[in-house]
Scaffold this active site. Structure first.
Site, short mmCIF file in Angstrom:
data_model
loop_
_atom_site.label_atom_id
_atom_site.label_comp_id
_atom_site.label_asym_id
_atom_site.label_seq_id
_atom_site.Cartn_x
_atom_site.Cartn_y
_atom_site.Cartn_z
N CYS A 59 0.83 -1.11 -0.04
CA CYS A 59 -0.14 -0.09 -0.01
C CYS A 59 0.91 1.09 0.16
O CYS A 59 2.00 1.13 0.54
CB CYS A 59 -0.93 0.06 1.10
SG CYS A 59 -2.16 -1.38 1.36
N CYS A 356 -5.24 -1.10 -17.59
CA CYS A 356 -4.75 -0.96 -16.27
C CYS A 356 -3.65 0.02 -16.39
O CYS A 356 -2.70 0.09 -15.24
CB CYS A 356 -4.23 -2.48 -16.03
SG CYS A 356 -2.99 -3.09 -17.01
#
Length: 402
Positions: A59, A356
């Site tokens: 993250c 993407c």
């Protein structure tokens, strides 16, 4: 002379940026960078939910609130279009996948101080962060991580294992690379691990290629109600709800199309969703993936014709493209430069481009627009919550001549 600078936005790699262009790691919009380099947190800066944040590379954006996270995903896509001077007909609401919704993940394991570490790598490093919690992968996947940690704790000596986990219809598909299994004791231990967890499949690669050690029944994934064989290492959208949004847009935009070519079709994520009144040609380069799609179409009778073809080496030509009323493409991160150049010259009425990578998408979109298409709809999608990885759906329409 100003003694501080406000963070106005988040850059593509996750740093905060001030109005004068300074990049600040770990900053959120509304934070203030003081003249001494310290950071004063603003209203959009929140406490990260995970204890590993800041070290774990899984993250990058847990320190920003939902509003700023949504704005980051939106701006990544909108700015990519603006950078190529692309006019957007309608920017649709951004979709963010919820926490603990990732159904596939690649992790790493290593022995450190006699104890196994399993997790993501640190950002910009090969060091592994031993996860004791994770708020992005599903609970099913993390249960496998915890059980695998117990198995590796019995190992002596050093090891470095790559782990691929994917949720399938029958349970979790687990692939382990570089984990030697020698002798009866280790073999029984790894089989007990698979059996006790109810794994859908366990695949080992000990340096001689992948071998399936455990698969009680053929592994499948269900795509728009169709069970499709899932090859080991196969591709699946990161989250189910993210897939639902991507597929929903494609269905909405192409519901009236008589014939559609689904390029870079994979297992048929979009092909099976569109097939019904619409006849779909599914084009895929990976042979095992193509065969899985082909078999599922035959068994179910869906109007999907699957062909094995490398679109980078051999893109669909104009005479082939012009047979279809619509084209859907979902290429790898590099985009589809050669195929797009031909598509821009075609007479195809609609093009749905799933991407993407906003940068390669914008490059390809500019070519479509130069060829006469108009970008009517664009939706940013954040399947990889709290990361800088962003996806999108887009609809291009060729105006009819009057």
């Amino acid at each position: 002379m100003s003694t501080s600078s406000e963070i106005i936005r988040i850059a593509a790699k996750g740093d905060g940026i001030t109005a004068d262009g300074q990049h600040v790691s770990g900053a959120a919009p509304g934070d203030v960078l003081n003249v001494d380099g310290t950071l004063q947190h603003g209203p959009h800066h929140i406490a990260p939910i995970c204890r590993h944040f800041g070290k774990c590379g899984g993250c990058q954006l847990q320190h920003v609130d939902e509003e700023s996270l949504r704005e980051f995903v939106t701006s990544r896509v909108a700015n990519a279009a603006e950078g190529q001077e692309i006019a957007v007909g309608e920017l649709l609401p951004t979709h963010l996948s919820p926490p603990k919704s990732r159904r596939r993940a690649t992790l790493h394991a290593a022995s450190r101080g006699g104890k196994p570490l399993i997790g993501f790598r640190e950002s910009g490093s090969h060091k592994i962060v031993g996860l004791t919690e994770c708020h992005i992968v599903s609970e099913k996947l993390f249960a496998v991580v915890e059980a695998l940690r117990a198995i590796l704790a019995r190992r002596k000596g050093k090891f470095a294992v790559d782990i691929e986990l994917t949720e399938a219809d029958q349970g979790v598909d687990c692939s382990l690379k570089n984990l030697p299994v020698e002798g009866l004791e280790q073999t029984e231990a790894i089989l007990d691990f698979a059996r006790d967890l109810g794994l859908a499949r366990l695949t080992l690669d000990q340096g001689y290629g992948a071998e399936t050690l455990w698969e009680p029944e053929p592994v499948t994934v269900t795509l728009s109600g169709i069970p499709v064989g899932f090859p080991s290492g196969g591709f699946l959208q990161a989250t189910q709800d993210g897939e639902d949004v991507l597929v929903g847009d494609a269905q909405s935009w192409l519901s009236e199309a008589r014939t559609v070519a689904d390029l870079f079709s994979g297992l048929g994520t979009f092909a099976f969703a569109l097939a019904g009144k619409t006849k779909v040609l599914a084009v895929e380069a990976a042979r095992d993936t193509h065969l899985a799609c082909q078999l599922a179409a035959r068994v179910t009778g869906k109007p999907v014709h699957s062909i094995h073809r490398d679109l980078f080496r051999n893109p669909l030509q104009l005479e082939e493209l012009n047979k279809f009323s619509a084209i859907l493409l979902d290429p790898p991160r590099a985009g589809a430069r050669d195929q797009i150049e031909l598509l821009a010259q075609s007479t195809v009425e609609k093009v749905v481009y799933i991407s993407c990578n906003p940068s390669s998408w914008a490059r390809d979109a500019k070519k479509l627009i130069a060829g006469g298409y108009r970008l009517e709809k664009l939706r940013p999608v954040g399947q990889f919550r709290w990361s800088t990885h962003v996806e999108l759906t887009s609809l291009f329409v060729r105006p009819s001549e009057t």
